[in-house]
Design a protein around this motif. Sequence first.
Motif, mmCIF file in Angstrom:
data_model
loop_
_atom_site.group_PDB
_atom_site.id
_atom_site.type_symbol
_atom_site.label_atom_id
_atom_site.label_comp_id
_atom_site.label_asym_id
_atom_site.label_seq_id
_atom_site.Cartn_x
_atom_site.Cartn_y
_atom_site.Cartn_z
ATOM 1 N N VAL A 15 47.570 57.509 39.890
ATOM 2 C CA VAL A 15 47.008 57.250 41.251
ATOM 3 C C VAL A 15 45.596 57.943 41.312
ATOM 4 C CG1 VAL A 15 47.379 58.174 43.902
ATOM 5 C CG2 VAL A 15 49.509 57.717 42.354
ATOM 6 N N HIS A 16 44.952 57.014 41.831
ATOM 7 C CA HIS A 16 43.253 57.503 42.030
ATOM 8 C C HIS A 16 43.136 57.691 43.449
ATOM 9 C CE1 HIS A 16 42.096 56.022 38.128
ATOM 10 N NE2 HIS A 16 43.166 55.143 38.320
ATOM 11 N N TRP A 17 42.772 58.951 43.974
ATOM 12 C CA TRP A 17 42.756 59.488 45.160
ATOM 13 C C TRP A 17 41.426 59.383 45.504
ATOM 14 C CZ3 TRP A 17 47.311 60.487 48.009
ATOM 15 C CH2 TRP A 17 48.244 60.973 47.170
ATOM 16 N N ALA A 18 41.113 59.123 46.994
ATOM 17 C CA ALA A 18 39.729 59.142 47.525
ATOM 18 C C ALA A 18 39.934 59.456 49.026
ATOM 19 C CB ALA A 18 39.258 57.611 47.439
ATOM 20 N N VAL A 19 38.897 60.155 49.463
ATOM 21 C CA VAL A 19 38.958 60.771 50.975
ATOM 22 C C VAL A 19 37.584 60.539 51.399
ATOM 23 C CG1 VAL A 19 40.771 62.356 50.562
ATOM 24 C CG2 VAL A 19 38.547 63.291 50.262
ATOM 25 N N TRP A 55 45.562 52.954 43.973
ATOM 26 C CA TRP A 55 44.451 53.601 44.502
ATOM 27 C C TRP A 55 44.770 54.022 45.873
ATOM 28 C CZ3 TRP A 55 44.012 49.805 40.749
ATOM 29 C CH2 TRP A 55 43.022 50.026 39.742
ATOM 30 N N ALA A 56 44.738 55.094 46.187
ATOM 31 C CA ALA A 56 45.073 55.808 47.589
ATOM 32 C C ALA A 56 43.959 56.592 48.304
ATOM 33 C CB ALA A 56 46.165 56.739 47.436
ATOM 34 N N GLY A 57 43.574 55.526 49.430
ATOM 35 C CA GLY A 57 42.536 56.175 50.303
ATOM 36 C C GLY A 57 43.281 56.890 51.654
ATOM 37 N N VAL A 58 42.391 57.843 51.966
ATOM 38 C CA VAL A 58 43.037 58.724 52.795
ATOM 39 C C VAL A 58 41.668 59.000 54.041
ATOM 40 C CG1 VAL A 58 43.517 60.981 53.688
ATOM 41 C CG2 VAL A 58 44.473 60.058 51.531
ATOM 42 N N ASP A 59 42.072 58.450 55.099
ATOM 43 C CA ASP A 59 41.077 58.739 56.443
ATOM 44 C C ASP A 59 41.522 60.225 56.902
ATOM 45 O OD1 ASP A 59 39.113 58.087 58.065
ATOM 46 O OD2 ASP A 59 40.791 57.171 59.552
ATOM 47 N N ALA A 60 40.773 61.013 56.537
ATOM 48 C CA ALA A 60 41.262 62.430 56.959
ATOM 49 C C ALA A 60 40.851 62.948 58.300
ATOM 50 C CB ALA A 60 40.691 63.474 55.916
ATOM 51 N N ALA A 65 46.913 57.274 55.250
ATOM 52 C CA ALA A 65 46.790 57.013 53.958
ATOM 53 C C ALA A 65 47.251 55.786 53.433
ATOM 54 C CB ALA A 65 47.556 58.071 52.847
ATOM 55 N N ALA A 66 46.472 55.104 52.759
ATOM 56 C CA ALA A 66 46.574 53.591 52.477
ATOM 57 C C ALA A 66 46.752 53.371 50.808
ATOM 58 C CB ALA A 66 45.860 52.505 53.000
ATOM 59 N N VAL A 67 47.674 52.905 50.220
ATOM 60 C CA VAL A 67 47.790 52.838 48.815
ATOM 61 C C VAL A 67 47.703 51.252 48.282
ATOM 62 C CG1 VAL A 67 49.015 53.140 46.584
ATOM 63 C CG2 VAL A 67 49.219 54.792 48.547
ATOM 64 N N VAL A 68 46.796 50.726 47.497
ATOM 65 C CA VAL A 68 46.535 49.525 47.201
ATOM 66 C C VAL A 68 46.628 49.214 45.587
ATOM 67 C CG1 VAL A 68 45.121 48.889 48.941
ATOM 68 C CG2 VAL A 68 44.166 49.650 46.720
#
Length: 400
Positions: A57-61, A9-14, A21-24
């Motif tokens: 990869v599951h992306w989230a912003v 899971w990739a989280g993006v603080d835009a 980006a951080a990936v867990v």
Amino acid sequence: MNERKARVWAGVDAGKGHHWAAVVDETGATLWSKKIDNDESAILTALGEILALAGQVHWAVDISGTSSALLLALLAAHDQRAVYVPGRTVNRMSGAYRGEAKTDARDAYVIAETARHRGDFAAIDVPAQLAADLALLTAHRTDLMADRVRMINRLRDVLTGVFPALERAFDYSAHKGALVLLTGYQTPAAIRRRGRARLTAWLANRSVRGSDMVARAALEAAQAQQTVLPGEDVAAQIVADLAGQILALDDRVKRIDRQIRDTFRSHPHAEIIESLPGMGPILGAEFIVAAGDLSAYADAGHLASAAGLVPVPRDSGRRTGNLHRPKRYSRRLRRVFYMSAQSSIVREGPNRDFYLKKRGEGCKHVQAVIALARRRAGVLWALLRDGRIFTSAPPVTQAA
């Protein structure tokens, strides 16, 4: 070399200048965390590194606006879809993790973790060219209208300080002739010297409708004030300048309205949307922008819920049936349905009949309009589903 994961899971603080980006992985362990410049080459480099970590990869912003536009477009180009995690959710989830520090890296990690634990966030669709054009045009129009309100308020404030009778004489937000008057005459003495006949002719030469009525109202205001107030000359210059700017801004709004209308009517659903009473091309364009992919709404209830028109229960203990407006909904979509519903009750028809019925049941104006908006959301969804335009009479159903 680290083992390739099945999914991460990739989280993006835009942000405007850069993202983080951080990936867990499935255990919540951080596999990758870096700052990424909001630049195509930097994003592509990071994208390649993250995609190499796992098969899926599951992306989230946390932002789906202009700041993340390039990022989302590049993700879409590589067949990657992102979900939107609201900032409010991120803030609440932050309390569930150790530490109180507020950093981009930590926010990105929380976004990734939130997406890992929850699978109910809405996917972000990169708009097609037509929807993107409408989004830019409607946003620009909103900015212009905000500028207009600000300038009118400033004009009325300055005019009140030197000529309050003339400020009260007209509604400057809706009276073009009054604004034209102010471009030439702003003080009582100047209006009295001109006289009614010559002032009427001056206004008529500038294509002011009802020039005689405008001149008469201005002269009556001028006759009511014989005192010269301090700062009158400077205020007159400011008023004339503001009036000219507002008139120029009105021309810009008219041009943008024509562009929105022409662009909106090239949409395949434009005729259906515009057929609904109260839904003109401007609100229709805003609906296209706010609603996004119309196929994402499984039924009318989903569309109404997205617009915040379906109350949610907040029961506790013995308190049941405690319904409130939801906190998570599209304000813009709600505005479209509310404004179109309010416009539809002006004329006779089923919309006005439903509104009056609700008023007769004891609902206040706002409650009745919201009830009508909820009903119209269902009607519009059904029209779009069936591919037909609105008619006052219900469609004839064929017997099986």
